[in-house]
Design a protein around this motif. Structure first.
Motif, PDB file in Angstrom:
ATOM      1  N   ILE A 116       0.813  -1.207   0.000  1.00  0.00           N
ATOM      2  CA  ILE A 116       0.000   0.000   0.000  1.00  0.00           C
ATOM      3  C   ILE A 116       0.858   1.273   0.000  1.00  0.00           C
ATOM      4  O   ILE A 116       0.383   2.347  -0.387  1.00  0.00           O
ATOM      5  N   ASN A 117       2.136   1.160   0.428  1.00  0.00           N
ATOM      6  CA  ASN A 117       3.069   2.288   0.407  1.00  0.00           C
ATOM      7  C   ASN A 117       2.520   3.483   1.187  1.00  0.00           C
ATOM      8  O   ASN A 117       2.499   4.606   0.699  1.00  0.00           O
ATOM      9  N   GLY A 118       2.076   3.216   2.414  1.00  0.00           N
ATOM     10  CA  GLY A 118       1.556   4.272   3.288  1.00  0.00           C
ATOM     11  C   GLY A 118       0.057   4.175   3.466  1.00  0.00           C
ATOM     12  O   GLY A 118      -0.698   4.712   2.671  1.00  0.00           O
ATOM     13  N   ILE A 119      -0.381   3.484   4.516  1.00  0.00           N
ATOM     14  CA  ILE A 119      -1.815   3.189   4.640  1.00  0.00           C
ATOM     15  C   ILE A 119      -2.639   4.426   4.990  1.00  0.00           C
ATOM     16  O   ILE A 119      -3.794   4.540   4.574  1.00  0.00           O
ATOM     17  N   ARG A 120      -2.079   5.379   5.702  1.00  0.00           N
ATOM     18  CA  ARG A 120      -2.860   6.570   6.029  1.00  0.00           C
ATOM     19  C   ARG A 120      -3.061   7.433   4.790  1.00  0.00           C
ATOM     20  O   ARG A 120      -4.171   7.896   4.520  1.00  0.00           O
ATOM     21  N   SER A 121      -2.006   7.628   4.035  1.00  0.00           N
ATOM     22  CA  SER A 121      -2.109   8.508   2.868  1.00  0.00           C
ATOM     23  C   SER A 121      -2.875   7.863   1.718  1.00  0.00           C
ATOM     24  O   SER A 121      -3.395   8.569   0.844  1.00  0.00           O
ATOM     25  N   PRO A 156      -5.237   8.460  -9.046  1.00  0.00           N
ATOM     26  CA  PRO A 156      -4.435   9.575  -8.533  1.00  0.00           C
ATOM     27  C   PRO A 156      -3.750   9.203  -7.211  1.00  0.00           C
ATOM     28  O   PRO A 156      -4.335   8.517  -6.377  1.00  0.00           O
ATOM     29  N   HIS A 157      -2.502   9.654  -7.046  1.00  0.00           N
ATOM     30  CA  HIS A 157      -1.724   9.432  -5.810  1.00  0.00           C
ATOM     31  C   HIS A 157      -1.637   7.939  -5.451  1.00  0.00           C
ATOM     32  O   HIS A 157      -1.702   7.564  -4.281  1.00  0.00           O
ATOM     33  N   ALA A 158      -1.500   7.097  -6.461  1.00  0.00           N
ATOM     34  CA  ALA A 158      -1.497   5.641  -6.245  1.00  0.00           C
ATOM     35  C   ALA A 158      -0.184   5.166  -5.632  1.00  0.00           C
ATOM     36  O   ALA A 158       0.864   5.806  -5.750  1.00  0.00           O
ATOM     37  N   SER A 159      -0.253   4.002  -4.978  1.00  0.00           N
ATOM     38  CA  SER A 159       0.956   3.258  -4.632  1.00  0.00           C
ATOM     39  C   SER A 159       1.672   2.887  -5.924  1.00  0.00           C
ATOM     40  O   SER A 159       1.066   2.810  -6.997  1.00  0.00           O
ATOM     41  N   ASP A 160       2.978   2.631  -5.830  1.00  0.00           N
ATOM     42  CA  ASP A 160       3.707   2.180  -7.018  1.00  0.00           C
ATOM     43  C   ASP A 160       3.510   0.688  -7.277  1.00  0.00           C
ATOM     44  O   ASP A 160       4.006   0.157  -8.278  1.00  0.00           O
ATOM     45  N   HIS A 161       2.767  -0.005  -6.411  1.00  0.00           N
ATOM     46  CA  HIS A 161       2.383  -1.402  -6.618  1.00  0.00           C
ATOM     47  C   HIS A 161       0.894  -1.474  -6.956  1.00  0.00           C
ATOM     48  O   HIS A 161       0.123  -0.586  -6.587  1.00  0.00           O
ATOM     49  N   ALA A 162       0.495  -2.545  -7.602  1.00  0.00           N
ATOM     50  CA  ALA A 162      -0.928  -2.837  -7.794  1.00  0.00           C
ATOM     51  C   ALA A 162      -1.281  -4.096  -7.015  1.00  0.00           C
ATOM     52  O   ALA A 162      -0.434  -4.982  -6.837  1.00  0.00           O
ATOM     53  N   PRO A 163      -2.519  -4.215  -6.535  1.00  0.00           N
ATOM     54  CA  PRO A 163      -2.929  -5.448  -5.849  1.00  0.00           C
ATOM     55  C   PRO A 163      -2.792  -6.656  -6.774  1.00  0.00           C
ATOM     56  O   PRO A 163      -3.136  -6.594  -7.960  1.00  0.00           O
ATOM     57  N   THR A 164      -2.294  -7.731  -6.225  1.00  0.00           N
ATOM     58  CA  THR A 164      -2.065  -8.977  -6.952  1.00  0.00           C
ATOM     59  C   THR A 164      -2.838 -10.071  -6.220  1.00  0.00           C
ATOM     60  O   THR A 164      -2.827 -10.099  -4.994  1.00  0.00           O
ATOM     61  N   TRP A 165      -3.516 -10.946  -6.960  1.00  0.00           N
ATOM     62  CA  TRP A 165      -4.470 -11.829  -6.283  1.00  0.00           C
ATOM     63  C   TRP A 165      -4.555 -13.212  -6.928  1.00  0.00           C
ATOM     64  O   TRP A 165      -4.134 -13.419  -8.073  1.00  0.00           O
ATOM     65  N   VAL A 166      -5.086 -14.127  -6.135  1.00  0.00           N
ATOM     66  CA  VAL A 166      -5.431 -15.471  -6.628  1.00  0.00           C
ATOM     67  C   VAL A 166      -6.880 -15.752  -6.277  1.00  0.00           C
ATOM     68  O   VAL A 166      -7.415 -15.205  -5.309  1.00  0.00           O
ATOM     69  N   LYS A 201       3.811   1.850   6.869  1.00  0.00           N
ATOM     70  CA  LYS A 201       4.468   3.107   7.260  1.00  0.00           C
ATOM     71  C   LYS A 201       3.695   3.808   8.382  1.00  0.00           C
ATOM     72  O   LYS A 201       3.496   5.023   8.344  1.00  0.00           O
ATOM     73  N   ALA A 202       3.236   3.038   9.335  1.00  0.00           N
ATOM     74  CA  ALA A 202       2.467   3.586  10.455  1.00  0.00           C
ATOM     75  C   ALA A 202       2.688   2.721  11.690  1.00  0.00           C
ATOM     76  O   ALA A 202       2.805   1.498  11.576  1.00  0.00           O
ATOM     77  N   PRO A 203       2.726   3.329  12.871  1.00  0.00           N
ATOM     78  CA  PRO A 203       2.814   2.537  14.098  1.00  0.00           C
ATOM     79  C   PRO A 203       1.502   1.802  14.343  1.00  0.00           C
ATOM     80  O   PRO A 203       0.482   2.094  13.698  1.00  0.00           O
ATOM     81  N   ASP A 204       1.508   0.859  15.273  1.00  0.00           N
ATOM     82  CA  ASP A 204       0.284   0.111  15.574  1.00  0.00           C
ATOM     83  C   ASP A 204      -0.883   1.036  15.883  1.00  0.00           C
ATOM     84  O   ASP A 204      -2.018   0.804  15.438  1.00  0.00           O
TER      85      ASP A 204
END
Length: 270
Positions: free
Chosen positions: A8-13, A243-253, A36-39
């Protein structure tokens, strides 16, 4: 049953993007990396409101992993990879879900290499190889899903030339991944796509997304019994184009139901 992995490369943002993807694609299980966030900063209220339970292992500013389960709270079975009690980085979490063990991992990037970060990457990989062998020996159906930070072959990158010095393509990194697979794991995306090029990551530089100059570094590895249930697999590329996407995309099975065990009965019906 749809199981996904997403750096997700930053769950809050990127919470809005995560919630939109959950609403549109409704995966049953999600492995998240690079929170990229504390518990205390994990957005559990918003994720619960979207219909998902969650477990997470956070870290301030860096790393962090989580597992989401639709309609239930995942049953945590491990937090942190065994083998180094001094390792404080949040890179592995594991849950028992629907009769399976699902391990969510964020393997170290290893750059710059050579150097201590690359040595940490290889040491962490060795711990993963040792632990994954034990998972297979346990007899449980297992999925290892996450950002492995390894481009397995030159067929998994748009062009290896400009990445030759990168830790993701080093022979040592690839050899570790090969040793992992040789234990008996099925690389789900490669099983479905064969030799076709498929990417899960496009960095933010040099128009790599716009030109589909990608890498395949997010993997779902299936134990032999889970591999028999594999129906299809894919990458939700549309998420990377937001817009403002993570540099990854979700990958699934997508898995079919477990194979039923047939036992011979003696003396008529039970």
């Amino acid at each position: 049953m749809k199981i996904a992995t997403f750096n997700i490369n930053g769950i809050r943002s990127r919470l809005r993007a995560l919630l939109e993807w959950l609403r549109k694609e409704v995966p049953d299980v999600v492995c998240l990396q690079e929170l990229k966030a504390p518990d205390s900063g994990f957005p559990v209220r918003e994720i619960n409101a979207a219909g998902y339970g969650a477990i997470w292992h956070g870290q301030t500013s860096w790393n962090g992993v989580a597992i989401l389960q639709k309609g239930a709270d995942p049953l945590e079975s491990r937090r942190g990879l065994p083998g180094d009690k001094d390792d404080k980085q949040s890179r592995y979490i594991e849950a028992a879900i629907e009769g399976m063990v699902i391990g969510c991992l964020y393997l170290p990037n290893g750059n710059p290499q050579p150097g201590p970060k690359f040595q940490y990457k290889l040491a962490w990989f060795e711990r993963l190889i040792e632990y994954s062998a034990a998972l297979l020996e346990s007899g449980h159906p297992v999925i290892l899903a996450g950002d492995f930070n390894v481009v397995p072959t030159d067929n998994d990158i748009y062009n290896p030339r400009s990445w030759l010095k990168d830790a993701l393509l080093q022979p040592e990194s690839r050899e570790c991944f090969e040793r992992l697979l040789s234990q008996g794991w099925t690389d789900a995306l490669r099983r479905i796509y064969g030799d076709e090029r498929v990417y899960t990551f496009w960095d933010y530089f040099r128009q790599h997304w716009q030109t589909d100059s990608g890498l395949r570094i997010d993997h779902l590895l299936l134990s032999p019994d889970v591999a028999t249930r594999l129906k299809t697999a894919g990458v939700s590329k549309w998420v990377r184009g937001q817009p403002h996407a993570s540099d990854h995309a979700p990958t699934w099975v997508e898995l079919g139901p477990p194979k039923r065990m047939h036992h011979a009965r003696k003396g008529g019906s039970a």
